[in-house]
Design an enzyme around this catalytic site. Structure first.
Site, PDB file in Angstrom:
ATOM      1  N   GLU A 160      35.547  14.971  57.973  1.00 48.59           N
ATOM      2  CA  GLU A 160      36.311  13.757  56.820  1.00 48.59           C
ATOM      3  C   GLU A 160      35.115  12.997  56.436  1.00 48.59           C
ATOM      4  O   GLU A 160      35.896  12.823  54.873  1.00 48.59           O
ATOM      5  CB  GLU A 160      37.228  12.941  57.869  1.00 48.59           C
ATOM      6  CG  GLU A 160      38.052  14.495  58.498  1.00 48.59           C
ATOM      7  CD  GLU A 160      37.946  14.785  60.063  1.00 48.59           C
ATOM      8  OE1 GLU A 160      36.742  14.742  60.201  1.00 48.59           O
ATOM      9  OE2 GLU A 160      39.074  15.987  60.313  1.00 48.59           O
ATOM     10  N   HIS A 185      46.553  12.057  67.767  1.00 49.14           N
ATOM     11  CA  HIS A 185      47.532  13.762  66.665  1.00 49.14           C
ATOM     12  C   HIS A 185      48.770  12.621  65.998  1.00 49.14           C
ATOM     13  O   HIS A 185      49.386  13.763  65.849  1.00 49.14           O
ATOM     14  CB  HIS A 185      47.376  14.706  67.281  1.00 49.14           C
ATOM     15  CG  HIS A 185      46.000  14.863  66.837  1.00 49.14           C
ATOM     16  ND1 HIS A 185      45.590  15.147  68.004  1.00 49.14           N
ATOM     17  CD2 HIS A 185      45.027  16.410  66.604  1.00 49.14           C
ATOM     18  CE1 HIS A 185      43.732  15.370  68.060  1.00 49.14           C
ATOM     19  NE2 HIS A 185      43.724  16.637  66.680  1.00 49.14           N
TER      20      HIS A 185
END
Lengths: 324, 429
Positions: A60, A129
């Site tokens: 990322e 998550h």
């Protein structure tokens, strides 16, 4: 108007913008061959090829730096970060590059990229998550942060975000992708920074974004049964914030509930509360109530997760307490 | 039982704000004939006798002898029929000051706030109480921990209204000059609300108002920090809009045509943006809020002047042709500033409204959002706010640029200004 799912509306926005502007391209993890874990980019690699729809490794930090440099050099990249929980890995690019280059180079640099991601709980996805980190992102000046709640806004705001010359963080919600709604046909954009009154009311104003708008609307039904007329404002954009819409609603109802799916401490609901006091203190007939996630990790266990997440019932309780 | 107001509109000097009630010639319940002396009031210049305009009975007295009443206030009413005691509209005893009808400690149903203890009230309740002149310590709160909420203020006011119909509430927030004075529920058409500019007061409209067509009702308001509102300055254009909105609401004004000059123009746009008032049309005279520039020296000078000579100098900056100003205008204006003592309030307001000599508010968006007829009037010789700002008006706004006129069209070209206001009002249907 066409009936569409939220994910399909996003897919249509990406397709239309890629057709209209060859400088728009997509990259992210599993967005090409696999079509994205939430199927938002389904079919786009087939249509536009591997140059404009790129599968990337899991990195990322590198992806965000790539978005910054690609935007600086004249393209309009749309980066997908699979889970908002991993946006912190992109923060250097956001805080030290994307948000300030226009300033430190005296307006010579434009930064037209979109960082799409999805967050939020309710799917049993566990502590790594399920987070809504919109407060952290909205804290950064120089970046727009939006979080539409309907398929129509999802399409119109993603199109507007891609055309925007500032970096835009586009927050989706895993439980919204399958929601359906009418979406206007054709090239319709929805301006960033404009709230929408999704239900008019006279007793209390509820401010929310993303999935919390759905919860607020359910709460309004519950409150109607209690004899309370709740006005639901879908802020749609966290930054820039539509302060005029907030003042107008408070001036009518004199009571407010600020809802945010993220943590409470230093959170977006606190910012809304302070904004209301800055601009409409003398309109308030009670303290602004906050409905947020408690300051704890999100459990994997379904009953515990359900107990923690902001919900219609919690919004109703906060509204009734505020009106006492 | 139909009642008709007894009021004093404009007796006395041009800069009068209030009259003193000297003596009522009849007691309430007594019959009166048209032309009979009803009440004598003292104006700035002399005692003025007010005669009954019809036959009837003196019904209510709102300002007792020895009380000051704002110009435009309803002093009392004349009834068509002889009032019967115990009727829905009770007659106030002549000697009782109206203020005693506000709740005192003895009236409070249950005291939750002990004398000297801190009153717990919501910000809205505090604001509403201040506007209505209510004493919070006499009101019991129904919210958590005895907090006074809006509903408690509403209940107190409703109880007062039941006991005594108040046409013009005495209290810290005086209503604006209203011509003709009518009680709120009788209103037929939307009035024209006139909002003056920085450093002026509502008397700035006195040349324009008589030139408007008959049938156009006007309400001239003093801005916070100005004129009768000198003691209550505001720090932002939003605060000004809230203040004006509250006062109009108290007067029963739900829809209105707005006319604003300079900062008053910005206030009119902020008021429209606030959305509480149904705005029928907007006429802006050299308004603020359409660009950053403003003559900071003029604003600072106006806020600081102490001599007629200095004020005259600044007033020449204000107009295209100084000879257009009425004789003695500077003297009268200075007397007004001295009388109300609002110089420090003005300086503070200038500081917060125009930080660093810049207009600290942008109302181009508010103007663009208007969905009603709008007109912009600007003197080409304006040396306070650049006439170039007129170019920022969106296409639906009628723009009138006046040759030879400076910053105050309502004084320099009153007939044309009145005509343009009337045309805007008419175009709204």
């Amino acid at each position: 108007m066409a009936m569409m799912r939220y994910a399909e509306a996003l897919n249509a926005a990406l397709r239309e913008e890629m057709q209209a502007d060859p400088s728009v391209f997509l990259f992210g993890e599993d967005i090409g061959r696999y079509g994205g874990v939430f199927k938002v980019t389904k079919g786009l690699m087939e249509e536009f090829g591997q140059t404009r729809v790129r599968d990337t490794p899991i990195s990322e930090q590198a992806l965000a730096a790539m978005a910054v440099t690609a935007a600086m050099t004249g393209t309009r990249p749309v980066l997908e970060i699979m889970y908002a929980d991993f946006v912190p890995l992109t923060l250097d690019a956001l805080v030290n590059q994307a948000s300030i280059y226009n300033y430190i180079w005296n307006g010579q640099v434009k930064m037209p990229f979109v960082l799409r991601t999805q967050g939020g709980g309710g799917a049993g996805a566990g502590a790594q998550h399920s987070k809504a980190l919109d407060s952290m992102l909205a804290h950064i000046p120089g970046i727009k942060v939006v979080a539409p709640s309907t398929p129509a806004d999802a399409k119109g705001m993603l199109k507007a975000a891609i055309r925007d010359d500032q970096p835009v963080v586009f927050l989706e919600h895993k439980l919204l992708y399958n929601t359906r709604g009418e979406v206007p046909e054709g090239d319709v954009t929805v301006p960033l920074g404009k709230a929408a009154t999704v239900r008019a009311g006279s007793d209390i104003s509820v401010f929310a974004t993303s999935k919390m708008v759905i919860e607020a609307l359910k709460a309004a039904d519950l409150l109607a049964a209690d004899g309370v007329s709740a006005e639901i404002i879908d802020l749609r954009s966290l930054r820039p914030l539509d302060v005029s819409a907030i003042i107008a609603s408070i001036s009518k109802t004199h009571h407010a509930v600020a809802v945010n799916e993220g943590w409470r401490f230093c959170g977006y609901a606190a910012e809304l509360s302070a904004t209301i006091m800055d601009h409409a203190f003398d309109e308030l007939d009670a303290p602004v109530a906050r409905v947020t996630l408690p300051d704890m990790p999100i459990p994997y266990s379904e009953p515990l997760e359900t107990a923690m997440l902001p919900s219609a019932e919690k919004i109703r309780a906060a509204a009734l307490k505020t009106l006492k | 039982m139909a009642t008709h107001p007894i009021s004093i509109d404009s007796a006395g000097g041009e800069y009068m704000e209030a009259v003193l009630v000297l003596a009522w010639a009849v007691n309430s319940g007594d019959p009166v004939k048209a032309g009979d002396l009803v009440v004598t009031v003292e104006t700035a210049k002399a005692a003025t006798e007010i005669e009954a305009d019809r036959d009837g009975w003196l019904a209510e007295i709102f300002f007792a002898e020895g009380q000051e009443a704002p110009v435009g206030a309803v002093l009392g009413t004349i009834a068509d029929e002889k009032p019967v005691s115990g009727q829905a509209t009770p007659v106030a005893p002549a000697a009782t000051p109206a203020a005693s009808h506000l709740p005192g400690p003895a009236d409070a149903p249950s005291r939750t706030n002990q004398p000297g203890s801190r009153v717990i009230a919501s910000p809205l309740a505090r604001r509403l109480a201040a506007t209505a002149g209510l004493d919070l310590s006499a009101i019991s709160g129904s919210g958590p921990k005895g907090r006074i909420k809006k509903r408690d203020i509403d209940a107190t006011l409703a109880a007062l209204e039941d006991g005594h119909r108040i046409a013009v509430r005495p209290g810290p927030a005086s209503d604006g000059l209203r011509a003709p004075a009518v009680s709120a529920p009788a209103r037929q058409a939307a009035p024209v609300v006139l909002i003056h500019g920085f450093g002026a007061d509502r008397s700035v409209w006195r040349q324009v108002v008589p030139l408007l067509e008959p049938g156009i009702e006007t309400i001239s308001l003093d801005l916070p920090g100005h004129g009768t509102e000198a003691a209550r300055p505001a720090a932002s254009i939003e605060e000004i809009a809230f203040n004006l909105s509250d006062r109009l609401e108290d007067m029963g004004v739900e829809d209105a045509h707005l006319v604003g000059h300079s900062v008053g123009g910005a206030a009119a746009l902020a008021l429209a943006r606030l959305g509480r008032l149904a705005v029928r049309s907007v006429t802006l005279l050299a308004p603020g809020g359409l660009g950053p520039e403003i003559n900071a020296g003029f604003i600072a000078g106006l806020a600081r002047v102490t001599t007629v000579r200095a004020l005259e100098q600044w007033l020449t900056v204000m107009v295209g042709d100084p000879s257009a100003l009425p004789d003695g205008y500077a003297q009268a204006a200075l007397r007004q500033i001295e009388k109300t003592g609002n110089r420090s309030a003005l300086a503070a307001m200038a500081e917060s409204l125009f930080p660093d000599g810049t207009q600290g508010f942008d109302l181009v968006g508010a103007l663009a959002e208007l969905a009603v007829p709008a007109r912009l009037v600007w003197g080409r010789l304006d040396r306070v706010i650049p006439v170039a700002h007129a170019a920022r008006a969106p296409g639906f706004v009628a723009v009138h640029l006046l040759d030879g006129i400076g910053h105050v069209p309502q004084m320099e070209a009153p007939a044309l200004t009145a005509r343009l206001i009337a045309e805007t009002v008419r175009s709204a249907g």
